[in-house]
Scaffold this active site. Structure first.
Site, PDB file in Angstrom:
ATOM      1  N   GLY A   1       0.812  -1.210   0.000  1.00  0.00           N
ATOM      2  CA  GLY A   1       0.000   0.000   0.000  1.00  0.00           C
ATOM      3  C   GLY A   1       0.847   1.262   0.000  1.00  0.00           C
ATOM      4  N   GLY A   2       0.361   2.261   0.715  1.00  0.00           N
ATOM      5  CA  GLY A   2       1.061   3.541   0.768  1.00  0.00           C
ATOM      6  C   GLY A   2       2.463   3.434   1.316  1.00  0.00           C
TER       7      GLY A   2
ATOM      8  N   GLY B   1      21.358  11.215 -31.957  1.00  0.00           N
ATOM      9  CA  GLY B   1      20.908  11.761 -30.686  1.00  0.00           C
ATOM     10  C   GLY B   1      21.424  10.985 -29.491  1.00  0.00           C
ATOM     11  N   ALA B   2      21.670   9.691 -29.668  1.00  0.00           N
ATOM     12  CA  ALA B   2      22.199   8.885 -28.571  1.00  0.00           C
ATOM     13  C   ALA B   2      23.626   9.314 -28.222  1.00  0.00           C
ATOM     14  CB  ALA B   2      22.164   7.411 -28.949  1.00  0.00           C
TER      15      ALA B   2
END
Length: 516
Positions: free
Chosen positions: A173-174, A406-407
């Protein structure tokens, strides 16, 4: 000693024993039968011998609803305190599953928060050991507020002191969000699980039948989700791993990592035997890393997740560095969504804590395809560029082989802010590989030729000769020096030494807006 002293001391010892026994002998035996250490045993394993000092031992829950006044235990299901790891101050909390399943109530949360506050005041790392069923339902919203108080402190401490979370039981959970905000998450193979909703809820809502391990076990989070950074077989080996990691880190963002006695290696003359000159041939970049770092000093982070990029801590001449390297034996070292996230997170941690970065580049591209595009490669890839560009620590790059498009930019290129860029003589720095480039710029010439294959081969050879080398980039200042592979370590050491006093300012801002 009068009777009051005797009675008071006896009462204190009784209370201390009750706190120490926590869930009682039966609870301790049950914990051991599951292959888990108790909360205090974990503290003792984390810290140097005889250095652990417990805090707020007798703090207990003030809740009275649902019979809680009859269930309260001193310590309220969590052990907190401080000690020393390799002689350095560290604060920690350790949830006690033998007391109410380690559930978190107001006093439990307050104890953790007090320890975190002291860690911040002292500028010391904080380690949280998680073994809890979650929020204490009987305490209702006070329990939820306790989590919120912890999350706030995690956030305030982020980038100030190292925060390490160790999952050695359930974390549901949280409760999962505190580890998620921390810098590093350790998990044990058989006894740890993390999930927002457990198997029972999943089945009731979706109809899917799944075990806790399949949903949120260590294997899932280390290899699929990328949530966990380190996995070990059991509690003891896991905590030894935490101790090892702390050895690479400074106490806080104003310090630097401690230098340790060096165990130097310089096997860089072996690099031509490790790295094939054929840019399409694969190899293990870890073998390259091992040629210049101190012997057995590489601690890889997220080894089983996004295997196309390798990140981790190492030492060079006894000093901590962060390594970021493309892994050619996994999808040719291409960058994709997970690799971008993994690399960016590691780079930003190193920058937070003054750890120099050494980047090894052999990258053909960002991974193409609709799957990557539809899942946000633009947004995720931008994280990697942002992290490198934002970092002000010393940044040294070695272009080993391919550095395309771009890499190439994203892998700590000169234009992105690298301090020193080296390249080996077999490096290829270009917009794309020769075959792809010729298919575009030579298309008309190829179509007009009687022998299309021969013309394409001719144009590819011409492109290779003119552009597929490190010298065009060196001529323009994008590469500082083309080096012999056997000189790799000496060049890295020299560059890092020259950058030890680097000071770089940035424009004032509240904070940047990294593309999350």
């Amino acid at each position: 000693m009068d009777d009051k002293w005797i009675d008071s001391i006896s009462d204190l010892k009784k209370r201390q024993l009750e706190a120490e026994l926590a869930g009682g002998e039966a609870g301790i035996e049950k914990q051991h039968s599951r292959g888990k250490l108790t909360a205090r045993e974990r503290m003792e394993a984390l810290f140097d011998d005889d250095t652990f000092v417990e805090l707020n031992t007798l703090m207990a829950s003030g809740a009275t609803d649902f019979g809680m006044d009859k269930k309260k235990k001193p310590g309220d299901g969590v052990v907190t305190g401080y000690g020393y790891v390799h002689g350095r101050l560290v604060y920690a909390s350790s949830q006690d599953f033998t007391v109410g399943g380690g559930s978190l109530g107001a006093a439990h949360a307050k104890k953790i928060c007090l320890a975190m506050d002291k860690a911040m005041e002292a500028g010391a790392p904080f380690v949280s050991m998680n073994d809890s069923g979650g929020a204490r339902i009987e305490e209702g919203i006070d329990s939820l507020n306790g989590y919120a108080e912890i999350f706030l402190r995690n956030t305030m401490a982020s980038g100030v002191i190292p925060q390490i979370s160790v999952i050695m039981g359930p974390c549901a959970g949280g409760a999962c969000y505190s580890p998620a905000i921390c810098d590093y998450i350790f998990m044990t193979e058989e006894t740890s699980q993390m999930y927002i909703t457990g198997p029972a809820v999943v089945k009731s809502v979706t109809g899917e039948e799944i075990t806790a391990g399949q949903l949120g076990g260590a294997g899932v989070h280390s290899a699929v989700s990328g949530v966990a950074h380190f996995v070990y077989p059991d509690d003891l080996t896991c905590l030894n791993g935490v101790r090892r990691l702390i050895g690479y880190l400074p106490n806080n963002n104003e310090g630097i990592s401690e230098e340790v006695p060096a165990n130097p290696v310089d096997d860089c003359a072996q690099i031509p035997e490790i790295v094939p000159s054929n840019p399409k041939a694969a190899y293990d970049v870890r073998d390259v890393i091992a040629t210049f770092i101190d012997r057995n000093s590489f601690m890889e982070v997220s080894r089983d997740f996004a295997k196309n990029i390798v990140v981790g801590f190492a030492r060079i001449e006894g000093k901590t560095v962060g390594i970021v390297a493309n892994q050619s034996n996994c999808i040719a070292g291409s960058l994709e969504i997970n690799a971008s996230d993994k690399g960016a997170r590691f780079i930003r941690f190193c920058d937070c804590f003054n750890i120099p970065l050494v980047t090894l580049v052999d990258v053909p591209a960002f991974m193409p395809g609709s799957n990557q595009e539809h899942n946000g490669i633009i947004r995720h890839g931008a994280k990697l560029l942002y992290a490198f560009a934002e970092a002000t620590v010393p940044k040294v790059t070695v272009i080993m082989r391919k550095a395309y498009g771009g890499a190439y930019i994203a892998m700590n290129s000169k234009g992105l802010g690298a301090d020193v860029v080296y390249a080996w003589p077999i490096a290829e720095i270009a917009v794309m590989g020769a075959s792809g480039a010729v298919a575009i710029i030579g298309r008309k010439a190829i179509e007009a030729s009687e022998d299309k294959d021969a013309k394409k081969a001719e144009l590819v050879a011409e492109y290779n000769d003119k552009f597929m080398n490190p010298y065009v980039a060196a001529n323009r200042g994008y590469v500082d020096e083309v080096i012999l592979p056997e000189d790799t370590k000496s060049k890295i050491v020299s560059a890092l030494s020259s950058l030890e006093t680097k000071s770089q300012s940035r424009p004032y801002k509240k904070h940047g807006n990294i593309p999350l």
